[in-house]
Design a protein around this motif. Structure first.
Motif, PDB file in Angstrom:
ATOM      1  N   TYR A  16      20.061  -7.926  -6.373  1.00  0.00           N
ATOM      2  CA  TYR A  16      20.474  -8.031  -7.776  1.00  0.00           C
ATOM      3  C   TYR A  16      20.595  -6.652  -8.415  1.00  0.00           C
ATOM      4  N   SER A  17      19.967  -5.609  -7.786  1.00  0.00           N
ATOM      5  CA  SER A  17      19.892  -4.298  -8.434  1.00  0.00           C
ATOM      6  C   SER A  17      21.100  -3.431  -8.101  1.00  0.00           C
ATOM      7  N   HIS A  18      21.192  -2.263  -8.746  1.00  0.00           N
ATOM      8  CA  HIS A  18      22.269  -1.320  -8.443  1.00  0.00           C
ATOM      9  C   HIS A  18      21.867  -0.416  -7.306  1.00  0.00           C
ATOM     10  N   ARG A  19      20.555  -0.209  -7.170  1.00  0.00           N
ATOM     11  CA  ARG A  19      20.089   0.820  -6.253  1.00  0.00           C
ATOM     12  C   ARG A  19      18.726   0.408  -5.717  1.00  0.00           C
ATOM     13  N   ILE A  20      18.515   0.553  -4.416  1.00  0.00           N
ATOM     14  CA  ILE A  20      17.209   0.232  -3.837  1.00  0.00           C
ATOM     15  C   ILE A  20      16.539   1.534  -3.414  1.00  0.00           C
ATOM     16  N   VAL A  21      15.323   1.754  -3.926  1.00  0.00           N
ATOM     17  CA  VAL A  21      14.562   2.940  -3.518  1.00  0.00           C
ATOM     18  C   VAL A  21      13.509   2.464  -2.535  1.00  0.00           C
ATOM     19  N   ARG A  22      13.486   3.037  -1.347  1.00  0.00           N
ATOM     20  CA  ARG A  22      12.485   2.603  -0.354  1.00  0.00           C
ATOM     21  C   ARG A  22      11.361   3.628  -0.298  1.00  0.00           C
ATOM     22  N   MET A  23      10.141   3.126  -0.290  1.00  0.00           N
ATOM     23  CA  MET A  23       8.964   4.014  -0.296  1.00  0.00           C
ATOM     24  C   MET A  23       8.117   3.805   0.945  1.00  0.00           C
ATOM     25  N   LEU A  24       7.467   4.882   1.381  1.00  0.00           N
ATOM     26  CA  LEU A  24       6.513   4.793   2.489  1.00  0.00           C
ATOM     27  C   LEU A  24       5.446   5.862   2.269  1.00  0.00           C
ATOM     28  N   ASP A  25       4.221   5.479   2.370  1.00  0.00           N
ATOM     29  CA  ASP A  25       3.095   6.407   2.236  1.00  0.00           C
ATOM     30  C   ASP A  25       3.202   7.305   1.002  1.00  0.00           C
ATOM     31  N   GLY A  26       3.584   6.739  -0.090  1.00  0.00           N
ATOM     32  CA  GLY A  26       3.542   7.476  -1.350  1.00  0.00           C
ATOM     33  C   GLY A  26       4.752   8.348  -1.613  1.00  0.00           C
ATOM     34  N   GLN A  27       5.793   8.197  -0.806  1.00  0.00           N
ATOM     35  CA  GLN A  27       6.985   9.007  -1.043  1.00  0.00           C
ATOM     36  C   GLN A  27       8.221   8.122  -0.961  1.00  0.00           C
ATOM     37  N   GLY A  85       0.791  -1.218   0.000  1.00  0.00           N
ATOM     38  CA  GLY A  85       0.000   0.000   0.000  1.00  0.00           C
ATOM     39  C   GLY A  85       0.823   1.267   0.000  1.00  0.00           C
ATOM     40  N   CYS A  86       2.145   1.177  -0.118  1.00  0.00           N
ATOM     41  CA  CYS A  86       2.955   2.384  -0.083  1.00  0.00           C
ATOM     42  C   CYS A  86       2.988   3.091  -1.421  1.00  0.00           C
ATOM     43  N   GLY A  87       2.434   2.403  -2.479  1.00  0.00           N
ATOM     44  CA  GLY A  87       2.351   3.074  -3.787  1.00  0.00           C
ATOM     45  C   GLY A  87       3.333   2.545  -4.817  1.00  0.00           C
ATOM     46  N   LYS A  88       4.022   1.425  -4.485  1.00  0.00           N
ATOM     47  CA  LYS A  88       5.016   0.862  -5.417  1.00  0.00           C
ATOM     48  C   LYS A  88       4.387   0.531  -6.780  1.00  0.00           C
ATOM     49  N   SER A  89       3.257  -0.203  -6.686  1.00  0.00           N
ATOM     50  CA  SER A  89       2.662  -0.676  -7.938  1.00  0.00           C
ATOM     51  C   SER A  89       2.101   0.474  -8.754  1.00  0.00           C
TER      52      SER A  89
END
Lengths: 812, 225
Positions: free
Chosen positions: B206-217, B41-45
């Motif tokens: 496996y990725s170069h960079r991980i972006v973490r999201m919470l509540d749409g940001q 529900g953080c908005g990833k999809s």
């Protein structure tokens, strides 16, 4: 791309065989009905169009009016003088021809004696105007000499077998010898007349046949079917407008009338387009029974209804199935499909299915046409459909029907948002309202058709079983030829020697026929003899008529010329005549003075009303009198009442006696029951066809409901599981699932009732004698539709409702 | 390649309004492999759908290859999508009525690639995904891992420059999952940009960079090497 779509379509059809089957069956059946009805309509509307100048040929018809202006008689033919006078007065008439039906007539060749039902006297121009093709003889001269005739090819075979008929002799009515001067190809089946023998019109000049003077002067023998041809582009109404003046100019004044009344106030001539005769004319003395344009409309509407129901099935089932194809749509959009491409894909699918259905329907139609021909009583060859316009239509049809039925599902499915579908939201709730509307429409049509079928059936049953006021059982009717006249007494005695013959009678016309002859009547009311405004028809009968037909007297007595020789001046009226003349009761009428057609006498008796004509006609006032030197009527028919039991034996006796007295006359008999059945044959056929097509419509609608409810249930499997876990019983779940659909059927019934009431009310107005609108038909039709629908739904819900809820919950 | 600025997205039903993305900013360079992580529900999809031009933001800017895509018509978005973007889903989303071969061929059909070339390219990619021997099977006849390999094949057959993967291993056991991750890495090494939404730290590595999201940001970024 096309192959790709085709593959997907075929695999989808194979995967959902039930739905594909319902769709294909529905569309095929719907289209087959349409094509069958189209063939029928094409046939009915093709009448007389083969005649090269058909659009310029008109038939002259004649109406007669009461003093108050109401039409009392509408004839399809006119008096012999009309034709030549029209040609003389109106030079714009290019051609004119008269036909006089002279049948049934006995035709004799050597020792072969046959009855001819369709012999006509004809002017030579007929051959040209109706493009009759001569197989031998010369069209220009074949009918120019008196006492010459030409034969239709099958008639030629009938009389002469393999012999050459040319220049052979045929004797008509035992007195008119004619030479065969030609053989012609019969007019096509879709022609409003089919003369088997055409005799030269100049033969009528002989005074022993008809008489040249009569031809020139008679305004009263309206038996001459008269056709004329107008110039191209000429407006027939212009000519028609001059007919009243024409009548006033030529028709002599009625000698008996006290004040001068212009002929155009009492009678009128009309022009009827040749191509309108078959579907738009139902006048007295038509040469053959015609069709009815209303029937064409009714069947056209049924065809559209059946097709509509089939299209609705397609829309409904495809939209319902949308959930199953949602993922496909989503994936296609994700990999780059435009919405338009998705729409095209689904439209392509429906066009493809419709094309397959059309192909199947053409096959079914060809197979079913002979069957329809038998039911409709007309030849409907498949060639009717092999015309460029129809073939082009068959190519366009899948496109139109496919697009009509596929457009909504295509628009609906192509609107899916892939991001939702692909996340697993496969429950598609949209389109539900639309599907409900469609189901309601289907059931409105189905219930309407059920009601109509029932009302039509009941009305026809009423017609067949209504009390007629006379007994038509075991009555055989025969001709009353000239040679029988002097020996009728002896003939009757010989017949009645056998116990099988109960009674016999002679009359000018027989029941089930029309009552067309009328004359001026005046009735004694108080001290004076007052002309009556009622249009009283007459029937010549002998003293045996009333007992033979079991017609009951309301007052007075039957004729008895042996006891009372003055009965030849007596009259018997029917109750309607008494009422319309103004007597208070039948008893009051008896003994009163009555003058009819110039003969003054007394009323001897009054019969109860009986339905001499078909129940389409109201009972008219009628007068019956004995045929005598002073009356104008002569007998034309003998009616014989047979006892029940050995009818075959009685018929043999009848034939033996006939041959003994009349060795030169063919023995031809008709059972009155058969003539009676013929009166309602058209309606009977119509009802049968109507019921069949209505049945098909309901079947398709129920198939659709079957498919739709099966989908609705699949969609609600999880809900059912949860409800069961929470304690719902099988019956409550069946109720829950069925009630949704039953509500729709209820709404449909409420809409269908007033609509069908109105339509059937209008239809019943065409009958002089009709049933009251049977109110119970409405709830019954509603219940029947609801019953079938319920059975359809319950058959599917029960298994789902009984299933173990654990299973259904796991499917999510 | 991707530049997202102040992206807003709110879902509305009749009486509930849910803000899914709020002032979201993100940049992805050409050839990068980015993993997006965060709780349900953080908005990833939603972010992934907007990146894939399947959904429209309410406000903000989404520049793809230097061009602003917000306000593109459905038609232009479909065009861009079919030429430049490939998708891999958690639940594979293969069309059941099509064979492996036909599923992979589908994007080429929509881009109008001639039949002969289609055949060759599908064969190529099926070979690469080691699934050629199953080309005439239907999805239901394959294991989960095989189905996902077909889905990856379909995503790459058009040679997209960006692959969006939504929990590509979510429905797979670990060995099949690793296999799919290896495939994605391989594609990335060959130059394809990948943005992957995942719950799995293992996959994210496996990725170069991980972006973490919470509540749409976006709330954090880890650069991996």
């Amino acid at each position: 791309m096309l192959r790709h779509y085709l593959t997907v379509t075929v695999r989808n059809l194979l995967k959902h065989k039930l739905i594909a089957g319902i769709n294909l069956f529905g569309l095929t059946t719907g289209l087959t009905c349409c094509l069958l009805i189209l063939a029928y309509i094409l046939h009915e509307t093709s009448y007389d169009r083969r005649v090269p100048e058909a659009e310029r040929i008109y038939r002259v018809t004649r109406d007669f009016y009461n003093p108050d202006g109401a039409a009392t008689l509408q004839l399809s033919a006119v008096a012999p003088v009309v034709g030549p006078l029209l040609k003389n007065d109106f030079p714009q008439i290019e051609k004119i021809t008269r036909l006089l039906l002279f049948s049934p007539v006995v035709v004799r060749h050597a020792d072969r004696i046959l009855t001819e039902d369709s012999l006509m006297f004809s002017e030579p121009a007929f051959l040209d105007m109706f493009a009759v093709r001569m197989l031998s003889g010369d069209a220009r001269t074949a009918l120019s000499e008196p006492n010459s005739l030409i034969l239709e090819q099958s008639a030629a075979r009938k009389y002469f077998g393999d012999q050459d008929p040319m220049n052979q002799e045929l004797k008509l009515d035992g007195r008119i010898a004619c030479k065969v001067t030609g053989v012609y190809q019969g007019l096509p089946e879709n022609s409003h007349l089919h003369p088997a023998v055409l005799v030269s019109f100049s033969t009528l000049n002989d005074s022993t046949v008809y008489g040249e003077r009569n031809l020139r002067t008679s305004w009263s023998n309206n038996a001459f079917h008269t056709y004329l041809q107008l110039p191209a582009g000429y407006d027939a109404r212009q000519l028609e407008a001059q007919f009243p003046a024409f009548l006033d100019r030529h028709q002599p004044q009625n000698k008996r009338a006290t004040d001068y009344v212009r002929p155009s106030k009492m009678t009128a001539l009309q022009l009827q387009r040749l191509t309108d005769v078959h579907l738009h004319s139902n006048r007295a003395d038509e040469l053959e029974p015609n069709g009815d344009v209303n029937r064409v409309y009714i069947f056209g509407i049924i065809a559209l209804f059946v097709l509509l129901i089939a299209c609705i099935n397609y829309m409904n089932l495809s939209t319902a199935r949308a959930a199953l194809r949602a993922k496909e749509v989503g994936v296609r959009k994700v990999v780059g499909a435009q919405r338009s491409e998705i729409i095209l894909q689904f439209l392509g699918e429906s066009v493809l299915i419709t094309a397959v259905a059309t192909g199947l329907a053409v096959g079914c139609t060809v197979l079913a046409l002979p069957w329809l021909s038998r039911l409709a009583g007309t030849a409907l060859p498949p060639q009717l459909l092999w015309q460029p316009a129809v073939l082009l239509g068959l190519l366009v049809l899948p496109l139109v029907v496919g697009v009509v039925s596929g457009l909504y599902p295509a628009l609906f499915m192509s609107s899916f948002q892939p991001q939702q579908i692909l996340k697993g939201f496969t429950k598609i709730s949209g389109g539900l309202a639309f599907r409900r509307v469609l189901v309601v429409v289907q059931f409105v049509v189905s219930i309407g058709l059920l009601v109509s079928t029932a009302v039509v059936g009941l009305q026809l049953r009423y017609l067949r079983q209504a009390p007629l006021g006379y007994d038509r059982a075991q009555i055989v009717t025969l001709a009353y030829p000239l040679p029988l006249r002097p020996q009728y007494e002896a003939f009757g005695q010989a017949l009645q020697q056998q116990a099988g013959v109960q009674a016999l009678a002679r009359s000018s016309r027989i029941p089930t026929g029309r009552l067309l002859d009328a004359s001026d009547a005046a009735a004694g009311i108080g001290d004076s003899l007052r002309p009556t405004s009622a249009n009283v028809k007459y029937l010549g009968i002998d003293e045996g008529f009333l007992p033979t037909y079991g017609i009951k007297l309301a007052a007075g007595r039957n004729f008895d010329p042996k006891a009372f020789p003055t009965d030849t001046l007596g009259f018997i009226l029917n109750a309607t005549a008494v009422r319309m003349i103004g007597w208070k009761s039948p008893a009051e009428a008896v003994g009163q003075a009555f003058r009819y057609g110039g003969v003054l006498g007394r009323v001897l008796g009054v019969t109860q009303d009986y339905h001499f004509e078909s129940l389409h006609q109201p009972i008219v006032p009628m007068v019956m009198f004995l045929s005598s030197a002073t009356s104008r009527s002569s007998y034309n028919y003998v009616s014989v009442k047979l006892a029940g039991g050995n009818v075959a034996g009685s018929l043999q006796h009848l034939e033996r006696t006939w041959k003994e007295f009349l060795p030169d006359e063919p023995f031809t008999y008709t059972f009155l029951d058969e003539s009676y059945a013929k009166l309602y044959q058209a309606e009977l056929r119509q009802t049968l066809l109507f019921s069949i097509f209505a049945g098909i419509a309901i079947l398709i609608a129920c198939l659709g409901l079957f498919g739709l409810s099966s989908f609705a249930i699949t969609q609600r499997v999880k809900e059912i599981g949860i409800r069961k876990v929470l304690g719902a019983s099988t019956s409550t779940i069946v109720m829950l699932l069925s009630s949704d659909f039953m509500k729709l059927v209820l709404v449909a019934a409420l809409l269908a009732f007033p609509l069908s009431w109105y339509v059937m009310h209008r239809w019943l107005q065409d009958f002089a004698y009709r049933i009251n609108m049977p109110w119970w038909v409405f709830p019954l039709a509603g219940l029947a539709a609801a019953g079938v629908a319920l059975a359809t739904i319950v058959s599917q819900t029960v298994s789902v409702a009984r299933a173990n809820p654990v299973k259904s919950l796991r499917t999510e | 390649m991707i530049k997202i600025t102040n992206l807003e997205k709110t879902y509305r039903t009749e009486d509930v309004e849910t803000t899914v993305l709020h002032e979201l900013n993100l940049q992805v360079q050409e050839g990068e492999f980015v993993a997006v992580m965060g709780p349900s529900g953080c908005g990833k999809s939603t972010l992934l759908n907007i990146l894939g031009l399947l959904d429209d933001p309410d406000a903000g800017s989404f520049v793809f290859d230097g061009k602003e895509t917000v306000g593109y018509s459905e038609r232009r978005r479909a065009e861009l999508r079919k030429h430049a973007i490939g998708f891999v889903f958690q639940s594979f989303n293969l069309i059941d009525e099509l064979t492996v071969y036909e599923n992979v061929e589908l994007p080429l059909v929509y881009t109008g690639v001639p039949a002969a070339e289609r055949k060759q390219r599908v064969k190529e990619v099926l070979d690469k995904m080691r699934i050629m021997h199953r080309r005439n099977h239907y999805p239901q006849q394959l294991s989960g891992g095989q189905q996902q390999r077909v889905a990856v094949a379909r995503a790459v057959v058009n040679r997209p420059r960006l692959i969006l993967a939504d929990e590509p291993t979510g429905n797979l056991d670990s060995s099949n999952g690793n296999e799919v991750m290896d495939l994605l890495s391989e594609l990335n090494e060959q130059g394809t940009t990948i943005v992957m939404v995942t719950h799995s730290e293992h996959d994210a590595r496996y990725s170069h960079r991980i972006v973490r999201m919470l509540d749409g940001q976006t709330v954090a970024e880890n650069i991996l090497t």
